[in-house]
Design a protein around this motif. Structure first.
Motif, short mmCIF file in Angstrom:
data_model
loop_
_atom_site.label_atom_id
_atom_site.label_comp_id
_atom_site.label_asym_id
_atom_site.label_seq_id
_atom_site.Cartn_x
_atom_site.Cartn_y
_atom_site.Cartn_z
N TYR A 1 0.83 -1.20 0.00
CA TYR A 1 0.00 0.00 0.00
C TYR A 1 0.87 1.25 0.00
O TYR A 1 1.94 1.28 0.59
CB TYR A 1 -0.90 0.03 1.24
N ARG A 2 0.37 2.29 -0.66
CA ARG A 2 0.97 3.62 -0.58
C ARG A 2 -0.16 4.62 -0.69
O ARG A 2 -1.21 4.34 -1.25
CB ARG A 2 2.03 3.83 -1.65
N HIS A 3 0.05 5.79 -0.13
CA HIS A 3 -1.01 6.81 -0.10
C HIS A 3 -0.46 8.12 -0.61
O HIS A 3 0.64 8.53 -0.25
CB HIS A 3 -1.54 6.98 1.32
N SER A 4 -1.22 8.80 -1.47
CA SER A 4 -0.78 10.05 -2.06
C SER A 4 -0.89 11.22 -1.10
O SER A 4 -0.27 12.25 -1.31
CB SER A 4 -1.60 10.35 -3.31
N GLY A 5 -1.67 11.06 -0.04
CA GLY A 5 -1.89 12.16 0.88
C GLY A 5 -3.20 12.88 0.64
O GLY A 5 -3.61 13.71 1.44
N GLY B 1 -8.97 9.57 -0.73
CA GLY B 1 -9.15 8.55 -1.76
C GLY B 1 -7.87 8.19 -2.48
O GLY B 1 -7.91 7.55 -3.53
N GLY B 2 -6.73 8.58 -1.96
CA GLY B 2 -5.46 8.39 -2.64
C GLY B 2 -4.72 7.13 -2.25
O GLY B 2 -3.49 7.07 -2.38
N LEU B 3 -5.41 6.11 -1.76
CA LEU B 3 -4.77 4.86 -1.38
C LEU B 3 -4.58 3.99 -2.62
O LEU B 3 -5.54 3.68 -3.33
CB LEU B 3 -5.61 4.10 -0.34
N HIS B 4 -3.35 3.62 -2.89
CA HIS B 4 -3.04 2.76 -4.04
C HIS B 4 -2.50 1.44 -3.51
O HIS B 4 -1.74 1.42 -2.55
CB HIS B 4 -1.99 3.41 -4.93
N GLN B 5 -2.88 0.35 -4.14
CA GLN B 5 -2.37 -0.95 -3.72
C GLN B 5 -1.94 -1.74 -4.95
O GLN B 5 -2.48 -1.57 -6.04
CB GLN B 5 -3.40 -1.72 -2.92
N THR B 6 -0.95 -2.57 -4.74
CA THR B 6 -0.46 -3.46 -5.79
C THR B 6 0.01 -4.75 -5.13
O THR B 6 0.32 -4.76 -3.94
CB THR B 6 0.67 -2.79 -6.60
N SER B 7 0.06 -5.83 -5.87
CA SER B 7 0.49 -7.10 -5.30
C SER B 7 2.02 -7.13 -5.20
O SER B 7 2.72 -6.43 -5.94
CB SER B 7 0.00 -8.26 -6.15
N TYR B 8 2.53 -7.93 -4.29
CA TYR B 8 3.97 -8.05 -4.12
C TYR B 8 4.62 -8.63 -5.37
O TYR B 8 5.73 -8.26 -5.74
CB TYR B 8 4.30 -8.92 -2.91
#
Length: 152
Positions: free
Chosen positions: A75-79, A82-89
């Motif tokens: 997970y990472r968040h833009s700040g 609704g800016g939560l981004h997720q991707t698989s390992y």
């Protein structure tokens, strides 16, 4: 007799290199975090950075066991809302293998300014080459981290 506490100027730092080819990501990261923190030294002190420098090469050839490549999320968040981004390992290992290894080691270090100081001593490279030959790094053997997947 007073308790010995090392001074900052007395700490000697060595350089270690880890070839991540065929190593299990989590098992490798725990040993790297231990060396970065300095727990392998007799003068380990929890409130000081007594650890060594670690170079990880071949990060693109690290192995995830089980279904972690598909199931485990990063997970990472833009700040922004609704800016939560997720991707698989697995996807992160394909696109940015050095960042995937760095994030894994970071999660095993203290979550404060001391942990950030320790993380600066970690150098991760996707390929087999690194620009730190002048420091004469010693190979760091990680017992029990070799993957037996496909070794039949």
């Amino acid at each position: 007799m007073p308790t010995y506490s090392p001074k900052t100027k007395d700490i000697e730092r060595a350089w270690h290199v880890v070839d991540a080819e065929g190593l299990i990501l989590g098992r490798m990261a725990t040993e790297v975090a231990r060396v970065l923190r300095g727990k392998h030294k007799p003068e380990f002190t929890p409130h000081l950075d007594t650890g060594d420098h670690v170079i990880i090469v071949n990060a693109e050839k690290v192995v995830l066991t089980g279904n972690k490549a598909a199931d485990k999320q990063v997970y990472r968040h833009s700040g922004y809302p609704g800016g939560l981004h997720q991707t698989s390992y697995g996807r992160l290992l394909e696109t940015q293998p050095a960042e995937a290894v760095r994030r894994t080691v970071k999660g095993m270090l203290p979550k404060n300014r001391l942990g950030r100081q320790m993380l600066r001593k970690l150098k991760v490279y996707a390929g087999p080459a690194h620009p730190h030959e002048a420091q004469k790094p010693q190979p760091l053997e990680i017992a029990g981290a070799r993957s037996h997947i496909g070794d039949s």
